[in-house]
Design an enzyme around this catalytic site. Structure first.
Site, PDB file in Angstrom:
ATOM      1  N   TYR A 177       1.047  -1.167  -0.074  1.00  0.00           N
ATOM      2  CA  TYR A 177       0.001  -0.116   0.027  1.00  0.00           C
ATOM      3  C   TYR A 177       0.920   1.224  -0.015  1.00  0.00           C
ATOM      4  O   TYR A 177       1.378   1.885   1.117  1.00  0.00           O
ATOM      5  CB  TYR A 177      -0.901   0.183   1.343  1.00  0.00           C
ATOM      6  CG  TYR A 177      -1.949  -1.136   1.140  1.00  0.00           C
ATOM      7  CD1 TYR A 177      -2.125  -2.078   0.255  1.00  0.00           C
ATOM      8  CD2 TYR A 177      -2.711  -1.339   2.394  1.00  0.00           C
ATOM      9  CE1 TYR A 177      -3.137  -2.895   0.285  1.00  0.00           C
ATOM     10  CE2 TYR A 177      -3.428  -2.515   2.451  1.00  0.00           C
ATOM     11  CZ  TYR A 177      -3.693  -3.333   1.286  1.00  0.00           C
ATOM     12  OH  TYR A 177      -4.578  -4.307   1.682  1.00  0.00           O
ATOM     13  N   SER A 223     -12.586  -4.877   0.890  1.00  0.00           N
ATOM     14  CA  SER A 223     -13.863  -4.070   0.031  1.00  0.00           C
ATOM     15  C   SER A 223     -15.010  -4.561   0.494  1.00  0.00           C
ATOM     16  O   SER A 223     -16.042  -4.770  -0.492  1.00  0.00           O
ATOM     17  CB  SER A 223     -13.326  -4.286  -1.675  1.00  0.00           C
ATOM     18  OG  SER A 223     -14.233  -3.259  -2.171  1.00  0.00           O
ATOM     19  N   GLY A 281     -16.520  -1.070  -2.956  1.00  0.00           N
ATOM     20  CA  GLY A 281     -16.042  -0.112  -3.649  1.00  0.00           C
ATOM     21  C   GLY A 281     -16.928   0.912  -3.494  1.00  0.00           C
ATOM     22  O   GLY A 281     -16.594   1.989  -4.391  1.00  0.00           O
TER      23      GLY A 281
END
Length: 267
Positions: free
Chosen positions: A36, A191, A195
């Site tokens: 990330y 998620s 999303g």
């Protein structure tokens, strides 16, 4: 992840404020990864933000579990690749230890299977990190039922978690949830809101969630997370908030108990 991926990331001050808001709300699990990062030369970017947030929080972090991942790599231009070699996983773990500023990682997860490396070899590397005390718990991510069972076997029954995509619009991980429930392994949906960033989008695309939310006087996101929590006791959603308001709202889902009728409607 949104805190450290180019095109989505807020400034560092807001990210830290969001993590502090999560901790203030009683959240005790923070999920990050070495990949990330806004660019290939900033590996560990999000891990460093998490470490800074924990160090600057006024509360007691003794009960906070930080989970990170290795085996997914970033390349120039913002792309993603995988590396499941045991020696690479060992190197990645060492980098994560330094980025997080800890002697042992609470939960270390193999991020994504590498087609070029036999999965059992990768899992053997994860087992070695566990045996060496570099990590306290081991998990896998983006795995199918057969890979979950293999990990459970190779780790000697010490598989702690599986992190796969799961949300109202992505329900194909149902078999993996069932395997985790059978083995007593935590399932962490990534998620979990699909999303979808706003209440109007969730309510519009998934009318039942909007209907239940309106009747309860809560956000559709809360209903979504409560629906996932009701799926199985092993399910622990990990919404990727990047604003304090978002994580405060999401955390409240833990106290939202849906009725059988509501669950039937949503499912």
């Amino acid at each position: 992840m949104p805190m450290s991926v180019a095109g989505h990331m807020p400034d560092e001050a807001q990210s830290i404020k969001t993590i502090h808001a999560a901790l203030d709300a009683g959240v005790t699990l923070i999920d990050t990864a070495d990949a990330y990062t806004p660019s290939a030369d900033q590996v560990g970017h999000n891990e460093r933000i998490v470490a800074k947030a924990l160090a600057s929080w006024s509360g007691d972090t003794g009960d906070v579990l930080v989970a990170t991942k290795g085996g997914h790599t970033r390349v120039e231009g913002g792309g993603w690749q995988v590396n499941g070699r045991p020696d690479y996983l060992a190197e990645a773990c060492e980098r994560s230890l330094k980025a997080l500023g800890v002697e042992a990682i609470g939960l270390y997860q193999h991020h994504r299977p590498d087609p070029a490396v036999p999965y059992e070899e990768t899992l053997g590397g994860l087992r070695d990190l566990l045996d060496a005390g570099k990590i306290l718990m081991a998990g896998i991510s983006n795995a199918n039922p057969e890979q979950i069972r293999l990990a459970h076997e190779i780790l000697g029954g010490r598989l702690a978690s599986v992190q796969n995509e799961y949300s109202p619009k992505f329900r194909t991980s149902e078999p993996e949830i069932d395997v985790c429930a059978e083995l007593g392994v935590a399932f962490l949906p990534w998620s979990p809101l699909g999303g979808i960033s706003s209440a109007s989008e969730l309510g519009g695309k998934h009318t039942a969630f909007g209907t239940v939310a309106a009747a309860r006087g809560v956000s559709p996101q809360q209903v979504c997370l409560a629906w996932e929590l009701a799926r199985s006791p092993v399910v622990i959603p990990i919404p990727g908030a990047s604003r304090p308001e978002s994580i405060i709202d999401s955390a409240a889902a833990a106290d939202l108990v849906l009725t059988d009728e509501e669950l039937s409607l949503l499912s």
